[in-house]
Design a protein around this motif. Structure first.
Motif, PDB file in Angstrom:
ATOM      1  N   ASP A   1       7.961  17.602   1.737  1.00 16.02           N
ATOM      2  CA  ASP A   1       6.910  16.591   1.797  1.00 16.02           C
ATOM      3  C   ASP A   1       7.453  15.369   2.517  1.00 16.02           C
ATOM      4  N   VAL A   2       6.616  14.803   3.380  1.00 19.63           N
ATOM      5  CA  VAL A   2       6.985  13.596   4.124  1.00 19.63           C
ATOM      6  C   VAL A   2       5.883  12.568   3.900  1.00 19.63           C
ATOM      7  N   PRO A   3       6.178  11.269   4.073  1.00 24.39           N
ATOM      8  CA  PRO A   3       5.148  10.250   3.865  1.00 24.39           C
ATOM      9  C   PRO A   3       3.929  10.489   4.759  1.00 24.39           C
ATOM     10  N   ASP A   4       2.755  10.373   4.165  1.00 20.99           N
ATOM     11  CA  ASP A   4       1.497  10.579   4.874  1.00 20.99           C
ATOM     12  C   ASP A   4       1.114   9.291   5.602  1.00 20.99           C
ATOM     13  N   THR A   5       1.498   9.210   6.868  1.00 15.62           N
ATOM     14  CA  THR A   5       1.178   8.050   7.697  1.00 15.62           C
ATOM     15  C   THR A   5       0.253   8.513   8.828  1.00 15.62           C
ATOM     16  N   PRO A   6      -0.429   7.587   9.491  1.00 17.79           N
ATOM     17  CA  PRO A   6      -1.280   8.003  10.620  1.00 17.79           C
ATOM     18  C   PRO A   6      -0.503   8.779  11.691  1.00 17.79           C
ATOM     19  N   GLU A   7       0.725   8.340  11.995  1.00 10.83           N
ATOM     20  CA  GLU A   7       1.513   9.066  13.000  1.00 10.83           C
ATOM     21  C   GLU A   7       1.904  10.448  12.496  1.00 10.83           C
ATOM     22  N   GLU A   8       2.255  10.549  11.217  1.00  5.37           N
ATOM     23  CA  GLU A   8       2.639  11.857  10.664  1.00  5.37           C
ATOM     24  C   GLU A   8       1.457  12.817  10.688  1.00  5.37           C
ATOM     25  N   ARG A   9       0.239  12.309  10.493  1.00  5.44           N
ATOM     26  CA  ARG A   9      -0.947  13.183  10.570  1.00  5.44           C
ATOM     27  C   ARG A   9      -1.092  13.758  11.973  1.00  5.44           C
ATOM     28  N   VAL A  10      -0.852  12.930  12.984  1.00  5.90           N
ATOM     29  CA  VAL A  10      -0.911  13.411  14.366  1.00  5.90           C
ATOM     30  C   VAL A  10       0.189  14.452  14.586  1.00  5.90           C
TER      31      VAL A  10
ATOM     32  N   PRO B   1      14.455  22.120  26.590  1.00  5.87           N
ATOM     33  CA  PRO B   1      13.436  22.749  25.734  1.00  5.87           C
ATOM     34  C   PRO B   1      12.228  23.241  26.538  1.00  5.87           C
ATOM     35  N   TRP B   2      11.480  24.150  25.940  1.00  8.31           N
ATOM     36  CA  TRP B   2      10.226  24.615  26.533  1.00  8.31           C
ATOM     37  C   TRP B   2       9.222  23.472  26.532  1.00  8.31           C
ATOM     38  N   LEU B   3       9.220  22.696  25.427  1.00  6.91           N
ATOM     39  CA  LEU B   3       8.226  21.632  25.279  1.00  6.91           C
ATOM     40  C   LEU B   3       8.828  20.438  24.556  1.00  6.91           C
ATOM     41  N   LEU B   4       8.476  19.259  25.036  1.00 12.64           N
ATOM     42  CA  LEU B   4       8.805  18.000  24.368  1.00 12.64           C
ATOM     43  C   LEU B   4       7.470  17.364  24.002  1.00 12.64           C
ATOM     44  N   VAL B   5       7.308  16.973  22.738  1.00 17.91           N
ATOM     45  CA  VAL B   5       6.061  16.350  22.288  1.00 17.91           C
ATOM     46  C   VAL B   5       6.356  14.975  21.715  1.00 17.91           C
ATOM     47  N   GLU B   6       5.583  14.001  22.133  1.00 21.28           N
ATOM     48  CA  GLU B   6       5.657  12.670  21.533  1.00 21.28           C
ATOM     49  C   GLU B   6       4.290  12.371  20.947  1.00 21.28           C
ATOM     50  N   CYS B   7       4.266  11.997  19.665  1.00 27.12           N
ATOM     51  CA  CYS B   7       3.021  11.731  18.937  1.00 27.12           C
ATOM     52  C   CYS B   7       2.943  10.267  18.517  1.00 27.12           C
TER      53      CYS B   7
ATOM     54  N   MET C   1       0.850  -1.187   0.000  1.00 24.11           N
ATOM     55  CA  MET C   1       0.000   0.000   0.000  1.00 24.11           C
ATOM     56  C   MET C   1       0.891   1.244   0.000  1.00 24.11           C
ATOM     57  N   THR C   2       0.657   2.126  -0.907  1.00 28.23           N
ATOM     58  CA  THR C   2       1.464   3.348  -0.944  1.00 28.23           C
ATOM     59  C   THR C   2       0.681   4.489  -0.315  1.00 28.23           C
ATOM     60  N   HIS C   3       1.412   5.305   0.393  1.00 30.78           N
ATOM     61  CA  HIS C   3       0.823   6.490   1.011  1.00 30.78           C
ATOM     62  C   HIS C   3       1.198   7.680   0.153  1.00 30.78           C
ATOM     63  N   GLY C   4       0.379   8.725   0.244  1.00 32.64           N
ATOM     64  CA  GLY C   4       0.739   9.971  -0.401  1.00 32.64           C
ATOM     65  C   GLY C   4       1.748  10.685   0.472  1.00 32.64           C
ATOM     66  N   THR C   5       1.837  11.985   0.280  1.00 31.83           N
ATOM     67  CA  THR C   5       2.737  12.764   1.121  1.00 31.83           C
ATOM     68  C   THR C   5       1.941  13.883   1.782  1.00 31.83           C
ATOM     69  N   ILE C   6       2.540  14.436   2.795  1.00 25.59           N
ATOM     70  CA  ILE C   6       1.963  15.558   3.529  1.00 25.59           C
ATOM     71  C   ILE C   6       3.098  16.566   3.706  1.00 25.59           C
ATOM     72  N   TYR C   7       2.774  17.856   3.558  1.00 27.66           N
ATOM     73  CA  TYR C   7       3.825  18.871   3.649  1.00 27.66           C
ATOM     74  C   TYR C   7       4.097  19.221   5.107  1.00 27.66           C
ATOM     75  N   ASP C   8       5.348  19.200   5.490  1.00 25.58           N
ATOM     76  CA  ASP C   8       5.769  19.595   6.826  1.00 25.58           C
ATOM     77  C   ASP C   8       6.369  20.993   6.724  1.00 25.58           C
ATOM     78  N   PRO C   9       5.669  22.010   7.279  1.00 25.19           N
ATOM     79  CA  PRO C   9       6.170  23.386   7.170  1.00 25.19           C
ATOM     80  C   PRO C   9       7.434  23.635   7.993  1.00 25.19           C
ATOM     81  N   ILE C  10       7.701  22.787   8.968  1.00 22.25           N
ATOM     82  CA  ILE C  10       8.892  22.970   9.797  1.00 22.25           C
ATOM     83  C   ILE C  10      10.121  22.417   9.073  1.00 22.25           C
ATOM     84  N   ARG C  11       9.986  21.193   8.565  1.00 19.29           N
ATOM     85  CA  ARG C  11      11.110  20.601   7.825  1.00 19.29           C
ATOM     86  C   ARG C  11      11.155  21.118   6.388  1.00 19.29           C
ATOM     87  N   ARG C  12      10.119  21.831   5.984  1.00 25.18           N
ATOM     88  CA  ARG C  12      10.000  22.425   4.649  1.00 25.18           C
ATOM     89  C   ARG C  12      10.135  21.389   3.536  1.00 25.18           C
TER      90      ARG C  12
END
Length: 138
Positions: free
Chosen positions: A14-23, A75-81, A1-12
């Motif tokens: 496109d990254v693979p569009d996975t459920p974790e990446e959406r979060v 850091p001010w904040l650490l996030v785990e998704c 199964m191939t996933h599309g991509t999703i744009y990450d404005p921080i890394r500038r």
């Protein structure tokens, strides 16, 4: 199964569009739009080897706290998704505890799909207490 991509404005890029990446990307948007974190202070997929060369762990998101003179390990904040259904809160806590051996964040955000928990570090004790929401980034 191939996933599309999703744009990450921080890394500038496109990254693979996975459920974790959406979060992860929903969290980035939340930090930018709701908490008002400047984009240049957000790092996605932060390699802890920058602080501890013995680890190859990567934190989903950190928000640096340079304006208070804090170093990279405070850091001010650490996030785990995590994608919904892939992890339990307990498994997320185990992973977080590994990161907390290297990082000393002021706040922690755990995002398990749409469910989110926030914690604030007590400077006196070094322990984290659950809080209702993150404060605005001043």
């Amino acid at each position: 199964m191939t996933h599309g991509t999703i744009y990450d404005p921080i890394r500038r890029k496109d990254v693979p569009d996975t459920p974790e990446e959406r979060v992860r990307q929903a969290t980035v948007q939340f930090l930018l739009n709701e908490i008002k974190v400047p984009a240049h202070l957000i790092t996605v997929e932060f390699g802890l080897c920058a602080i501890d060369p013995k680890t190859d762990d990567r934190v989903d998101i950190i928000v640096s706290n340079f304006r208070e003179g804090a170093t990279l390990d405070k850091p001010w904040l650490l996030v785990e998704c995590k994608a919904p259904g892939e992890y339990t809160w307990e498994a997320l806590q185990v992973q977080l505890n590994r990161y907390l051996k290297v990082l000393t964040p002021k706040f922690v955000m755990l995002a398990l799909g749409d469910a989110v928990r926030y914690f604030e570090r007590d400077d006196a004790t070094g322990r984290f207490k659950k809080i209702e929401k993150l404060p605005d980034f001043k």
